[in-house]
Design a protein around this motif. Sequence first.
Motif, PDB file in Angstrom:
ATOM      1  N   HIS A   1      -4.266   4.270  -5.249  1.00 18.47           N
ATOM      2  CA  HIS A   1      -5.423   4.387  -4.350  1.00 18.47           C
ATOM      3  C   HIS A   1      -5.641   5.815  -3.848  1.00 18.47           C
TER       4      HIS A   1
ATOM      5  N   ASN B   1       0.835  -1.207   0.000  1.00 17.24           N
ATOM      6  CA  ASN B   1       0.000   0.000   0.000  1.00 17.24           C
ATOM      7  C   ASN B   1       0.871   1.258   0.000  1.00 17.24           C
TER       8      ASN B   1
ATOM      9  N   ILE C   1      -8.961   7.518  -1.484  1.00 18.29           N
ATOM     10  CA  ILE C   1      -8.980   7.535  -0.011  1.00 18.29           C
ATOM     11  C   ILE C   1      -8.179   8.663   0.628  1.00 18.29           C
ATOM     12  N   HIS C   2      -7.368   9.416  -0.161  1.00 17.79           N
ATOM     13  CA  HIS C   2      -6.527  10.460   0.435  1.00 17.79           C
ATOM     14  C   HIS C   2      -6.786  11.834  -0.173  1.00 17.79           C
TER      15      HIS C   2
ATOM     16  N   ASP D   1      -4.936   4.768   5.337  1.00 18.82           N
ATOM     17  CA  ASP D   1      -4.243   3.595   4.781  1.00 18.82           C
ATOM     18  C   ASP D   1      -4.521   2.336   5.594  1.00 18.82           C
TER      19      ASP D   1
HETATM   20 FE   LIG Z   1      -2.236   5.575   1.021  1.00 16.78          FE
END
Ligand SMILES: [Fe+2]
Length: 373
Positions: free
Chosen positions: A210, A204, A214-215, A331
């Motif tokens: 990603h 990750n 998600i960030h 994460d």
């Molecule tokens: Fe991340």
Amino acid sequence: MLLDRAALVAATEPFGRSRMLPPAAYTSAEVFAWEQRQLFAGSWTCVGRESELRAGDLTQRAVSCGDVGVLLTFDSPGEVRAYANTCAHRNHELLPVGDGTSHRSITCPYHAWTYGLDGALHQAPGFRANADFDPAAHGLVPLPVERWGGWVFVHAGGSHAPEPFFDHLGAMAGIVDPYAPEQLVVRATQTYEVAANWKVITENYHECYHCPLIHPELCHVSPPTSGQNYDLPGRWVGGSMDLRPEAVTMSLDGSSHGVPLPGVDQRRVEYLGLLPNLLVSAHPDYVMTHRLTPLAPDRTQIECSWLFPDTDPPVDPSYAVEFWDLTNRQDWAACESVQRGLASPHARAGPLAPNEDAVYRFVSMIASAYLAP
Ligand SMILES: [Fe+2]
């Protein structure tokens, strides 16, 4: 190796055709035990910052490298030695893991066998009358130990002879050394326990595929498609990412409350992972590390540290901690979800996306280690 050979060969195919490791690599207790001995004990595991290990003028500290207990000794300034944390008499541990003392000698709490900080046996109660007893044959087992950048690395022994540390580190030194991490001080530490395999966490870390999902805070200061990954000698993987023009570092508003580190690129952040367990994120004004300690196939302890120049007054690290603690937790939630998915009987070894080339390098190194005789 207990894993399916064809699945491991598939993980080492050229990038673009290769697959991830088979799900059992992330869930099996047998694989975990093998990794503990061969990839953690049997490689150069980072056991922490020297300043923290010997904090308060300790002369001894017990740590673990994979499944092997290690006793570090600090005799004089600038000198670190490592021994198996095992008495030569009945193999009792000399010091419980995590503990430290400032005694000038090492005394086993079981039968009071006593050693010097150099590992030599000084006293073995009751053996003086035995003319055949040679103390020199009963010293502590020395282990290879190296220092770099303020961190301590121990090779606690696997089935292969140690690769020299600076070969293991390879070209990563040239990227990290300009940040002079040995001169930085730890201004904040946060320890997490994550319900995911250590490799899920490492994989990750090495991709920003990603990030858009998600960030949002990270994407606000660093374009997720920026930067390049390295393909250079050494047992590490990673790459860099750029800051957006209006950001000077990774923080929620892109501003820094620290000072620029001299001689480093002020427009980029390096994300480097040294096998098996040290992730180094080097920013224009601070260095952050994640040090991974696997606890079980599906549990990992992560010690996150923020390092800053030793200024007076000290830098308030909260701008960096706030940003990365939020990002870390995003994460960890993703990694824990991946771990639950990997435990499904329907889990498969999936393909890798074009911007997951650093994950490919990590996965193919691990697959090659599993396949090695
Ligand atoms: Fe991340």
